[in-house]
Design a protein around this motif. Structure first.
Motif, short mmCIF file in Angstrom:
data_model
loop_
_atom_site.label_atom_id
_atom_site.label_comp_id
_atom_site.label_asym_id
_atom_site.label_seq_id
_atom_site.Cartn_x
_atom_site.Cartn_y
_atom_site.Cartn_z
N TYR A 42 0.84 -1.20 0.00
CA TYR A 42 0.00 0.00 0.00
C TYR A 42 0.87 1.26 0.00
N GLY A 78 -7.27 -3.40 2.99
CA GLY A 78 -7.86 -4.71 3.23
C GLY A 78 -7.54 -5.21 4.63
N VAL A 123 -10.24 -0.79 -0.48
CA VAL A 123 -9.66 -2.00 -1.06
C VAL A 123 -10.17 -3.21 -0.27
N CYS A 124 -10.84 -4.12 -0.93
CA CYS A 124 -11.31 -5.38 -0.35
C CYS A 124 -12.17 -5.11 0.89
N HIS A 224 -7.27 -6.41 -5.21
CA HIS A 224 -6.11 -5.80 -4.53
C HIS A 224 -5.19 -5.10 -5.54
#
Length: 247
Positions: A42, A78, A123-124, A224
């Motif tokens: 990230y 995530g 994200v996710c 992702h």
């Protein structure tokens, strides 16, 4: 004379991007203790896109507005499953143990970001947090819906799968009508939260991305993108949105 060398903007001139993080037991050197951490993927994705990453570990919520006002954008990373109580369901046997501190923190940050129209990329789990904040629900264990493990084939292994993208959408303008994305999730959006629009789907019909029309930038993806440095389009578009002066 040759062209002048390109000078990269100083850190202080680049957009400040908060990234929500984990609070987990971790080991380094001779130490093993609770640590605030986030996968380096990230950090690298935000940095490569031109932003300055700032980690936002779970902490007592208080009033996050002052923090959010100092950021240019927010990435919801995530992580573990959202507590089903947050969307008024009983836990499935395959749903992970709740992380109340992280849920409290990220739900509060997301509400605040939406109120401020602060650009947001989920994200996710981040997509699931966004959906939960807006009153949506989640499929707690996708294999019961799809009949296979194709969204999470093996522990800790991302795998590529195709998604179809709505061309008339913000995501469509970034990725086109389809993409091969890196997938790893056993949950997904079920009932969509108020105002959210589905904009990408896997071949089995699972919603793989949502966005909030009218927001400056509010997008959640179930895959992702941080794990795919060869395709930086999503993080690049996000950071560019932070550099635009809102109307």
């Amino acid at each position: 004379m040759g062209a002048a060398p390109r000078v990269r903007a100083a850190v202080t001139d680049r957009p400040l991007v908060g990234i929500t993080s984990y609070l987990e037991d971790a080991a380094w050197g001779v130490w093993q203790q609770p640590a605030a951490l986030v996968p380096q993927l990230y950090v690298d994705a935000v940095t490569a896109a031109g932003g300055v990453p700032v980690l936002l570990p779970p902490q007592p919520v208080g009033r996050p507005e002052r923090l959010l006002a100092r950021l240019d954008g927010l990435v919801l990373a995530g992580g573990p499953d959202v507590d089903p109580a947050r969307y008024h369901q009983q836990p499935h046997p395959r749903t992970g143990a709740p992380r109340p501190g992280r849920d409290d923190w990220e739900l509060a940050l997301t509400r605040g970001a939406l109120e401020l129209d602060l650009p947001l990329l989920g994200v996710c789990r981040g997509l699931q947090i966004l959906n939960t904040v807006l009153g949506g629900t989640l499929v707690q264990h996708l294999p019961e819906r799809t009949g296979d493990d194709s969204h999470q084939e093996a522990p800790a292994v991302f795998h590529r799968r195709p998604v179809t993208v709505e061309p008339d959408s913000g995501l469509g303008r970034i990725l086109g009508i389809g993409a091969e994305v890196l997938c790893y999730h056993h949950q997904a959006a079920d009932t969509l939260g108020t105002g959210l629009r589905p904009v990408a789907w896997s071949t089995d019909g699972t919603v793989e991305a949502v966005e909030l029309p009218g927001a400056r930038f509010a997008l959640g993806v179930q895959w992702h993108p941080e794990a795919d440095p060869a395709d930086p389009r999503l993080f690049t578009a996000f950071v560019r949105a932070l550099e635009e002066i809102p109307a």
